[in-house]
Scaffold this motif. Sequence first.
Motif, PDB file in Angstrom:
ATOM      1  N   THR A 215     -17.818  -9.089  10.990  1.00  0.00           N
ATOM      2  CA  THR A 215     -17.406  -7.977  11.830  1.00  0.00           C
ATOM      3  C   THR A 215     -16.173  -8.456  12.585  1.00  0.00           C
ATOM      4  O   THR A 215     -16.214  -9.491  13.246  1.00  0.00           O
ATOM      5  CB  THR A 215     -18.512  -7.595  12.824  1.00  0.00           C
ATOM      6  N   ILE A 216     -15.077  -7.716  12.459  1.00  0.00           N
ATOM      7  CA  ILE A 216     -13.801  -8.162  13.023  1.00  0.00           C
ATOM      8  C   ILE A 216     -13.444  -7.303  14.230  1.00  0.00           C
ATOM      9  O   ILE A 216     -13.342  -6.078  14.137  1.00  0.00           O
ATOM     10  CB  ILE A 216     -12.677  -8.099  11.976  1.00  0.00           C
ATOM     11  N   ILE A 217     -13.270  -7.973  15.363  1.00  0.00           N
ATOM     12  CA  ILE A 217     -12.815  -7.315  16.588  1.00  0.00           C
ATOM     13  C   ILE A 217     -11.332  -7.628  16.750  1.00  0.00           C
ATOM     14  O   ILE A 217     -10.929  -8.789  16.717  1.00  0.00           O
ATOM     15  CB  ILE A 217     -13.581  -7.819  17.812  1.00  0.00           C
ATOM     16  N   THR A 218     -10.517  -6.595  16.921  1.00  0.00           N
ATOM     17  CA  THR A 218      -9.066  -6.787  16.989  1.00  0.00           C
ATOM     18  C   THR A 218      -8.497  -6.055  18.198  1.00  0.00           C
ATOM     19  O   THR A 218      -8.927  -4.948  18.532  1.00  0.00           O
ATOM     20  CB  THR A 218      -8.395  -6.244  15.712  1.00  0.00           C
ATOM     21  N   GLY A 219      -7.515  -6.683  18.834  1.00  0.00           N
ATOM     22  CA  GLY A 219      -6.839  -6.033  19.953  1.00  0.00           C
ATOM     23  C   GLY A 219      -5.851  -6.970  20.605  1.00  0.00           C
ATOM     24  O   GLY A 219      -5.767  -8.148  20.251  1.00  0.00           O
ATOM     25  N   ALA A 220      -5.097  -6.454  21.561  1.00  0.00           N
ATOM     26  CA  ALA A 220      -4.197  -7.291  22.340  1.00  0.00           C
ATOM     27  C   ALA A 220      -5.026  -8.221  23.216  1.00  0.00           C
ATOM     28  O   ALA A 220      -6.195  -7.959  23.498  1.00  0.00           O
ATOM     29  CB  ALA A 220      -3.277  -6.424  23.191  1.00  0.00           C
ATOM     30  N   THR A 245     -19.629   2.373  11.525  1.00  0.00           N
ATOM     31  CA  THR A 245     -18.965   3.629  11.905  1.00  0.00           C
ATOM     32  C   THR A 245     -17.713   3.353  12.723  1.00  0.00           C
ATOM     33  O   THR A 245     -17.195   4.248  13.370  1.00  0.00           O
ATOM     34  CB  THR A 245     -19.922   4.521  12.714  1.00  0.00           C
ATOM     35  N   GLN A 246     -17.260   2.103  12.673  1.00  0.00           N
ATOM     36  CA  GLN A 246     -16.084   1.644  13.417  1.00  0.00           C
ATOM     37  C   GLN A 246     -16.282   1.691  14.927  1.00  0.00           C
ATOM     38  O   GLN A 246     -15.331   1.569  15.683  1.00  0.00           O
ATOM     39  CB  GLN A 246     -14.834   2.440  13.015  1.00  0.00           C
ATOM     40  N   GLU A 247     -17.543   1.846  15.354  1.00  0.00           N
ATOM     41  CA  GLU A 247     -17.825   1.748  16.779  1.00  0.00           C
ATOM     42  C   GLU A 247     -17.786   0.271  17.172  1.00  0.00           C
ATOM     43  O   GLU A 247     -18.206  -0.593  16.427  1.00  0.00           O
ATOM     44  CB  GLU A 247     -19.200   2.341  17.114  1.00  0.00           C
ATOM     45  N   VAL A 248     -17.251  -0.002  18.360  1.00  0.00           N
ATOM     46  CA  VAL A 248     -17.128  -1.376  18.812  1.00  0.00           C
ATOM     47  C   VAL A 248     -18.474  -1.869  19.353  1.00  0.00           C
ATOM     48  O   VAL A 248     -18.999  -1.292  20.300  1.00  0.00           O
ATOM     49  CB  VAL A 248     -16.050  -1.512  19.905  1.00  0.00           C
TER      50      VAL A 248
END
Length: 255
Positions: A215-220, A245-248
Amino acid sequence: MVARHDLATDPGLQEELLQARRGTAFFARKLNELTDAELDAGTRLPGWTRRHVVAHVGYNARAIARLVEWAATGVETPMYASPEARNQEINFGATLSPIALRNLFDHSAVHLSVEWRDLPDANWANDVRTAQGRTVPASETVWMRTREVWIHAVDLDNGATFNDIPAPVLERLLKDITGAWKTRGTDAGLLVKVMGTAGNGAGLTFGDTTAADPTIITGALPAVVEWAAGRGNSGVTAAGPGAPTQEVPAAPAWI
């Protein structure tokens, strides 16, 4: 005769002391913007009012000062008598009058800064023990305080955001948090990627780098640290089996 400047001469430690003091000043600014009545409002920490946050930050400075005194004298002075005593102290502090609560923060911050200032070079390597039972050199107390003041300035919920926290602090926070996950094994199948501009954590990757389908979490960087610290998921995206469902998903527990 007491010193009028920091006795520490290590450039890296001097920079860390500056970052801790800047964080303290930032917290003070966000606190001073609040009226006395606004101290009763809620925060980004469930169950805690602003009073609780201010009391915690104030008593935390006193607790860390005890560790610095330990390093200076060799006499064991724990941060707190027990976890229960720590919680009782915070709950008591939250009942103080506004002026007493503000004085608690101001005076404890000055006390800690003076203890750091007067600690000789050689004593910064002396071992002390944190409230979690970790044995660390006294130099670690600077980071312990830096982390507290910057994050809790945001927790006051008075306009501060993780974007206000300096990038070096954010990067070290993320290393701390993901390191704690790895120690507990709670990062299995979780990969954290920092996107953004150079100098703001771009390209950093943490978590389970060996997972075949993570599961990949991406962001600044600020958004990723906010998520990792359990303060929200605005600005991050998730993909993979843990987010069908692309929910974080919620981040693993940090502390």
